[in-house]
Design a protein around this motif. Sequence first.
Motif, PDB file in Angstrom:
ATOM      1  N   GLU A  32       0.838  -1.200   0.000  1.00 35.38           N
ATOM      2  CA  GLU A  32       0.000   0.000   0.000  1.00 35.38           C
ATOM      3  C   GLU A  32       0.873   1.250   0.000  1.00 35.38           C
ATOM      4  OE1 GLU A  32      -3.535   0.176   2.601  1.00 35.38           O
ATOM      5  OE2 GLU A  32      -2.626   1.994   3.438  1.00 35.38           O
ATOM      6  N   ILE A  33       0.504   2.195  -0.838  1.00 36.41           N
ATOM      7  CA  ILE A  33       1.256   3.441  -0.932  1.00 36.41           C
ATOM      8  C   ILE A  33       0.883   4.366   0.218  1.00 36.41           C
ATOM      9  CG2 ILE A  33       1.592   5.523  -2.321  1.00 36.41           C
ATOM     10  CD1 ILE A  33       1.210   3.758  -4.804  1.00 36.41           C
ATOM     11  N   VAL A  34       1.885   4.876   0.890  1.00 37.63           N
ATOM     12  CA  VAL A  34       1.675   5.801   2.011  1.00 37.63           C
ATOM     13  C   VAL A  34       1.973   7.223   1.546  1.00 37.63           C
ATOM     14  CG1 VAL A  34       2.416   6.458   4.332  1.00 37.63           C
ATOM     15  CG2 VAL A  34       2.230   4.031   3.712  1.00 37.63           C
ATOM     16  N   LEU A  35       1.049   8.125   1.828  1.00 34.63           N
ATOM     17  CA  LEU A  35       1.227   9.541   1.524  1.00 34.63           C
ATOM     18  C   LEU A  35       1.455  10.291   2.829  1.00 34.63           C
ATOM     19  CD1 LEU A  35      -1.602  10.088  -1.124  1.00 34.63           C
ATOM     20  CD2 LEU A  35       0.813   9.605  -1.532  1.00 34.63           C
ATOM     21  N   THR A  36       2.530  11.070   2.855  1.00 35.07           N
ATOM     22  CA  THR A  36       2.882  11.834   4.051  1.00 35.07           C
ATOM     23  C   THR A  36       2.759  13.323   3.745  1.00 35.07           C
ATOM     24  OG1 THR A  36       4.445  10.111   4.716  1.00 35.07           O
ATOM     25  CG2 THR A  36       4.662  12.265   5.770  1.00 35.07           C
ATOM     26  N   GLN A  37       1.932  14.016   4.485  1.00 31.01           N
ATOM     27  CA  GLN A  37       1.737  15.442   4.254  1.00 31.01           C
ATOM     28  C   GLN A  37       2.457  16.269   5.315  1.00 31.01           C
ATOM     29  OE1 GLN A  37      -2.883  14.964   3.026  1.00 31.01           O
ATOM     30  NE2 GLN A  37      -2.240  17.087   3.290  1.00 31.01           N
ATOM     31  N   THR A  38       3.034  17.375   4.871  1.00 29.90           N
ATOM     32  CA  THR A  38       3.609  18.349   5.794  1.00 29.90           C
ATOM     33  C   THR A  38       3.331  19.759   5.285  1.00 29.90           C
ATOM     34  OG1 THR A  38       5.727  18.213   4.619  1.00 29.90           O
ATOM     35  CG2 THR A  38       5.485  16.884   6.645  1.00 29.90           C
ATOM     36  N   PRO A  39       3.075  20.697   6.201  1.00 32.98           N
ATOM     37  CA  PRO A  39       2.863  20.456   7.631  1.00 32.98           C
ATOM     38  C   PRO A  39       1.478  19.855   7.876  1.00 32.98           C
ATOM     39  CG  PRO A  39       2.402  22.731   7.140  1.00 32.98           C
ATOM     40  CD  PRO A  39       2.859  22.108   5.835  1.00 32.98           C
ATOM     41  N   LEU A  40       1.190  19.488   9.100  1.00 31.56           N
ATOM     42  CA  LEU A  40      -0.133  18.983   9.422  1.00 31.56           C
ATOM     43  C   LEU A  40      -1.091  20.108   9.768  1.00 31.56           C
ATOM     44  CD1 LEU A  40       0.705  15.762  11.453  1.00 31.56           C
ATOM     45  CD2 LEU A  40       0.179  16.008   9.017  1.00 31.56           C
ATOM     46  N   SER A  41      -0.526  21.270  10.087  1.00 32.83           N
ATOM     47  CA  SER A  41      -1.359  22.440  10.294  1.00 32.83           C
ATOM     48  C   SER A  41      -0.601  23.672   9.836  1.00 32.83           C
ATOM     49  CB  SER A  41      -1.794  22.568  11.753  1.00 32.83           C
ATOM     50  OG  SER A  41      -0.678  22.832  12.570  1.00 32.83           O
ATOM     51  N   LEU A  42      -1.367  24.670   9.434  1.00 33.42           N
ATOM     52  CA  LEU A  42      -0.781  25.857   8.820  1.00 33.42           C
ATOM     53  C   LEU A  42      -1.689  27.040   9.121  1.00 33.42           C
ATOM     54  CD1 LEU A  42       1.529  26.626   6.862  1.00 33.42           C
ATOM     55  CD2 LEU A  42       0.022  25.961   4.971  1.00 33.42           C
ATOM     56  N   SER A  43      -1.108  28.108   9.610  1.00 35.44           N
ATOM     57  CA  SER A  43      -1.851  29.332   9.875  1.00 35.44           C
ATOM     58  C   SER A  43      -1.309  30.412   8.945  1.00 35.44           C
ATOM     59  CB  SER A  43      -1.694  29.732  11.347  1.00 35.44           C
ATOM     60  OG  SER A  43      -2.585  30.752  11.684  1.00 35.44           O
ATOM     61  N   VAL A  44      -2.182  30.991   8.135  1.00 33.67           N
ATOM     62  CA  VAL A  44      -1.721  31.877   7.071  1.00 33.67           C
ATOM     63  C   VAL A  44      -2.415  33.239   7.152  1.00 33.67           C
ATOM     64  CG1 VAL A  44      -1.352  32.097   4.593  1.00 33.67           C
ATOM     65  CG2 VAL A  44      -1.477  29.832   5.622  1.00 33.67           C
ATOM     66  N   THR A  45      -1.655  34.281   6.874  1.00 38.67           N
ATOM     67  CA  THR A  45      -2.209  35.628   6.778  1.00 38.67           C
ATOM     68  C   THR A  45      -2.879  35.801   5.421  1.00 38.67           C
ATOM     69  OG1 THR A  45      -0.461  36.502   8.209  1.00 38.67           O
ATOM     70  CG2 THR A  45      -1.658  38.082   6.821  1.00 38.67           C
ATOM     71  N   PRO A  46      -4.090  36.313   5.372  1.00 38.93           N
ATOM     72  CA  PRO A  46      -4.757  36.528   4.079  1.00 38.93           C
ATOM     73  C   PRO A  46      -3.875  37.318   3.125  1.00 38.93           C
ATOM     74  CG  PRO A  46      -6.301  36.907   5.859  1.00 38.93           C
ATOM     75  CD  PRO A  46      -4.965  36.716   6.506  1.00 38.93           C
ATOM     76  N   GLY A  47      -3.851  36.869   1.876  1.00 37.48           N
ATOM     77  CA  GLY A  47      -3.035  37.526   0.876  1.00 37.48           C
ATOM     78  C   GLY A  47      -1.637  36.955   0.746  1.00 37.48           C
ATOM     79  N   GLN A  48      -1.232  36.150   1.724  1.00 40.40           N
ATOM     80  CA  GLN A  48       0.085  35.520   1.682  1.00 40.40           C
ATOM     81  C   GLN A  48       0.013  34.142   1.026  1.00 40.40           C
ATOM     82  OE1 GLN A  48       3.115  37.041   2.677  1.00 40.40           O
ATOM     83  NE2 GLN A  48       1.600  38.695   2.498  1.00 40.40           N
ATOM     84  N   PRO A  49       1.146  33.653   0.507  1.00 42.85           N
ATOM     85  CA  PRO A  49       1.137  32.327  -0.115  1.00 42.85           C
ATOM     86  C   PRO A  49       1.188  31.212   0.918  1.00 42.85           C
ATOM     87  CG  PRO A  49       3.324  33.273  -0.233  1.00 42.85           C
ATOM     88  CD  PRO A  49       2.434  34.329   0.363  1.00 42.85           C
ATOM     89  N   ALA A  50       0.802  30.029   0.494  1.00 44.62           N
ATOM     90  CA  ALA A  50       0.881  28.839   1.340  1.00 44.62           C
ATOM     91  C   ALA A  50       1.262  27.651   0.471  1.00 44.62           C
ATOM     92  CB  ALA A  50      -0.448  28.579   2.031  1.00 44.62           C
ATOM     93  N   SER A  51       1.918  26.691   1.108  1.00 42.76           N
ATOM     94  CA  SER A  51       2.389  25.523   0.371  1.00 42.76           C
ATOM     95  C   SER A  51       2.228  24.284   1.243  1.00 42.76           C
ATOM     96  CB  SER A  51       3.855  25.729  -0.014  1.00 42.76           C
ATOM     97  OG  SER A  51       4.358  24.623  -0.708  1.00 42.76           O
ATOM     98  N   ILE A  52       1.748  23.209   0.646  1.00 37.95           N
ATOM     99  CA  ILE A  52       1.573  21.942   1.357  1.00 37.95           C
ATOM    100  C   ILE A  52       2.291  20.860   0.563  1.00 37.95           C
ATOM    101  CG2 ILE A  52      -0.080  20.210   2.169  1.00 37.95           C
ATOM    102  CD1 ILE A  52      -2.166  22.508   2.266  1.00 37.95           C
ATOM    103  N   SER A  53       3.039  20.037   1.270  1.00 40.04           N
ATOM    104  CA  SER A  53       3.795  18.965   0.641  1.00 40.04           C
ATOM    105  C   SER A  53       3.125  17.616   0.864  1.00 40.04           C
ATOM    106  CB  SER A  53       5.217  18.924   1.215  1.00 40.04           C
ATOM    107  OG  SER A  53       5.892  17.766   0.810  1.00 40.04           O
ATOM    108  N   CYS A  54       3.233  16.756  -0.128  1.00 45.11           N
ATOM    109  CA  CYS A  54       2.705  15.395  -0.046  1.00 45.11           C
ATOM    110  C   CYS A  54       3.770  14.469  -0.634  1.00 45.11           C
ATOM    111  CB  CYS A  54       1.407  15.297  -0.840  1.00 45.11           C
ATOM    112  SG  CYS A  54       0.682  13.648  -0.961  1.00 45.11           S
ATOM    113  N   LYS A  55       4.341  13.629   0.193  1.00 47.69           N
ATOM    114  CA  LYS A  55       5.388  12.722  -0.262  1.00 47.69           C
ATOM    115  C   LYS A  55       4.838  11.302  -0.350  1.00 47.69           C
ATOM    116  CE  LYS A  55       9.128  15.433   1.855  1.00 47.69           C
ATOM    117  NZ  LYS A  55       9.705  15.973   0.619  1.00 47.69           N
ATOM    118  N   SER A  56       5.095  10.660  -1.463  1.00 50.48           N
ATOM    119  CA  SER A  56       4.596   9.312  -1.687  1.00 50.48           C
ATOM    120  C   SER A  56       5.703   8.290  -1.422  1.00 50.48           C
ATOM    121  CB  SER A  56       4.104   9.161  -3.120  1.00 50.48           C
ATOM    122  OG  SER A  56       3.722   7.825  -3.375  1.00 50.48           O
TER     123      SER A  56
END
Lengths: 111, 115
Positions: free
Chosen positions: A1-25
Amino acid sequence: EIVLTQTPLSLSVTPGQPASISCKSSQSLLHSDGKTYLYWYLQKPGQPPQLLIYEVSSRFSGVPDRFSGSESGTDFTLKISRVEAEDVGVYYCMQSIQPFTFGPGTKVDIK
Amino acid sequence: EVQLVESGGGLVKPGGSLRLSCAASGYSFSKAWMTWVRQAPGKGLEWVGRIRSQTEGATTDYTAPVKGRFTISRDDSRNTLYLQMNSLKTEDTAIYYCTRYLDYWGQGTLVIVSS
């Protein structure tokens, strides 16, 4: 079974700012048909998940262009160029190589 | 407009059975592969299984925890997807969503397995 790992698990962002989420297989998601079946979903509070991105980088119908997806080998990234208040919720990556699996989710909220 | 409406959820005792339905509209149901996904209370998403279109044999695949207990079927004449759940366990408690093969999702139906 393929495991997907996401980081971060939580993210607090200021409106108008960029955000990025990683998913490693744990394995390659490249199918024999040449496509890579990696999806991104957003589940807003109290709602079912909604599809944002399919096949790594294709935006689903109606999804704003501030959302984008990319890959580097078995590492996948969802980027939001300018976060808006309506983007809060939990983001999941998912792969559809049998059996399908989801990442654990990344909770995004607004500062 | 694509619409998926699940029904059939409720409270059932461990070891019991339940059949969920998903009424589809707004697209060619018979041509679509369909899936079921579940979400335990306060937890993440778990794929349950999928069914291919009738032209592809309506064959099914399942996640390991439900294999042999759950059965996905479809009635293209009624534009309806089903999930027959037998030998239910407390860990099957979840909201069950049907999806048009991973793009459109229904609102879900809650299944509670408890004595």
